[in-house]
Design a protein around this motif. Structure first.
Motif, short mmCIF file in Angstrom:
data_model
loop_
_atom_site.label_atom_id
_atom_site.label_comp_id
_atom_site.label_asym_id
_atom_site.label_seq_id
_atom_site.Cartn_x
_atom_site.Cartn_y
_atom_site.Cartn_z
N LEU A 28 55.34 74.95 12.12
CA LEU A 28 54.11 74.36 12.65
C LEU A 28 53.95 72.92 12.15
CD1 LEU A 28 51.67 77.39 12.34
CD2 LEU A 28 52.74 76.48 14.41
N ARG A 29 54.36 72.68 10.92
CA ARG A 29 54.31 71.31 10.40
C ARG A 29 55.28 70.43 11.20
NH1 ARG A 29 55.83 69.39 4.25
NH2 ARG A 29 55.16 67.21 4.45
N ARG A 31 56.20 70.85 14.27
CA ARG A 31 55.65 70.65 15.61
C ARG A 31 54.54 69.61 15.64
NH1 ARG A 31 56.52 74.13 19.85
NH2 ARG A 31 55.26 72.56 20.91
N GLN A 32 53.95 69.31 14.50
CA GLN A 32 52.97 68.23 14.44
C GLN A 32 53.62 66.88 14.71
OE1 GLN A 32 51.11 68.52 10.60
NE2 GLN A 32 49.88 70.28 11.14
N PHE A 33 54.91 66.79 14.46
CA PHE A 33 55.65 65.55 14.68
C PHE A 33 56.42 65.59 16.00
CE2 PHE A 33 54.88 65.86 10.20
CZ PHE A 33 54.54 64.56 9.84
N LEU A 35 56.33 66.36 19.27
CA LEU A 35 55.36 66.69 20.32
C LEU A 35 56.09 66.84 21.66
CD1 LEU A 35 52.59 64.09 19.41
CD2 LEU A 35 52.83 66.44 18.58
N ARG A 181 55.34 61.70 17.11
CA ARG A 181 53.90 61.64 16.84
C ARG A 181 53.45 60.21 16.56
NH1 ARG A 181 50.74 64.16 11.59
NH2 ARG A 181 48.61 63.66 12.27
N GLU A 227 54.76 60.64 7.42
CA GLU A 227 53.38 60.88 7.01
C GLU A 227 52.80 59.65 6.32
OE1 GLU A 227 53.41 65.72 6.25
OE2 GLU A 227 54.06 64.37 4.64
#
Length: 240
Positions: A28-29, A31-33, A35, A181, A227
């Motif tokens: 999930l982390r 998938r934050q990047f 996209l 992202r 990040e």
């Protein structure tokens, strides 16, 4: 004695469950990047230069854009970026005078000049990407080339100029999975008052993947770097 196998079974199940949730958290982390949205027909597919020192990385981005074009998701491809990091010992480097001029214009920082002079290869920029797309079967006439941008914000600004010139209302944005992202947030900031919709579709680069990135020390460093850059550029006002 019969209780031991049962205990072992419960223990194995607990370990398996814990391992799954451990993987899920990292996935999930990732998938934050990385996209990737449901696609709709757009006016252009925008693909950004960049090799990370491996030509297969750039080829993956080009191939992804070509595949989307061939599937009919957009009638044009925009190749964006003046350079990629060199992959050979015979690169076509940006002249020092041009880099110093870019510093004077506020386009890059002085600290970028030394590494840029050694590694920014203009032979692997948007023109190269265009030629590769043509070799993959894309008609040259449907490719727009933006080969002046030196960083992601300039990618966005110069692509916006092309989008306005050609009256585009929606683009599909293609870049590296870990960079998607930040690229989107940069483009969204530049595009926000111009009515151009952005759809994300991270490239299949064959390296960084949202399901496995955390297994590599190098890829964990990439995520931490992204990040930090997102925080830095958002504080500067460059990101949405």
């Amino acid at each position: 004695m019969k209780k031991l196998p049962l205990a072992l079974s419960f223990g194995a199940s607990a370990i398996a469950l814990a391992s799954f949730f451990f993987w899920l958290a990292f996935y999930l982390r990732g998938r934050q990047f990385a996209l990737r949205e449901r696609l709709h027909r757009a006016d252009a597919i925008v693909v950004l230069a960049g090799t990370r020192g491996n030509i297969k990385f750039l080829q993956g981005k080009i191939a992804t854009a070509v595949r989307l074009y061939q599937k009919g998701w957009a009638p044009r491809i925009i190749c964006s970026g003046k350079f990629s990091v060199k992959v050979t010992e015979t690169p076509t480097l940006i002249p020092m005078s041009e880099l110093q001029a870019a510093v004077g214009q506020g386009r890059i920082q002085e600290k970028d000049v030394a590494p840029a002079a050694k590694s920014w290869d203009v032979a692997l920029g948007a023109c190269y990407m265009c030629e590769q797309a043509v070799q993959m079967g894309v008609p040259r006439g449907v490719i727009l080339v933006e080969n002046e941008s030196l960083h992601t914000k300039e990618n966005a600004e110069m692509v916006l100029a092309l989008a306005k010139k050609h009256k585009m209302r929606r683009i599909i944005l293609v870049t590296s999975p870990f960079h998607q992202r930040r690229t989107y947030l940069t483009f969204a900031k530049v595009f926000q008052s111009h009515g151009v919709e952005i759809l994300n579709y991270y490239a299949d680069t064959g390296e960084w993947h949202p399901a496995t990135w955390f297994l590599s020390t190098e890829h964990r460093k990439l995520v931490r770097s992204e990040e930090e850059r997102i925080k830095k550029y958002r504080a500067k006002g460059d990101l949405l």
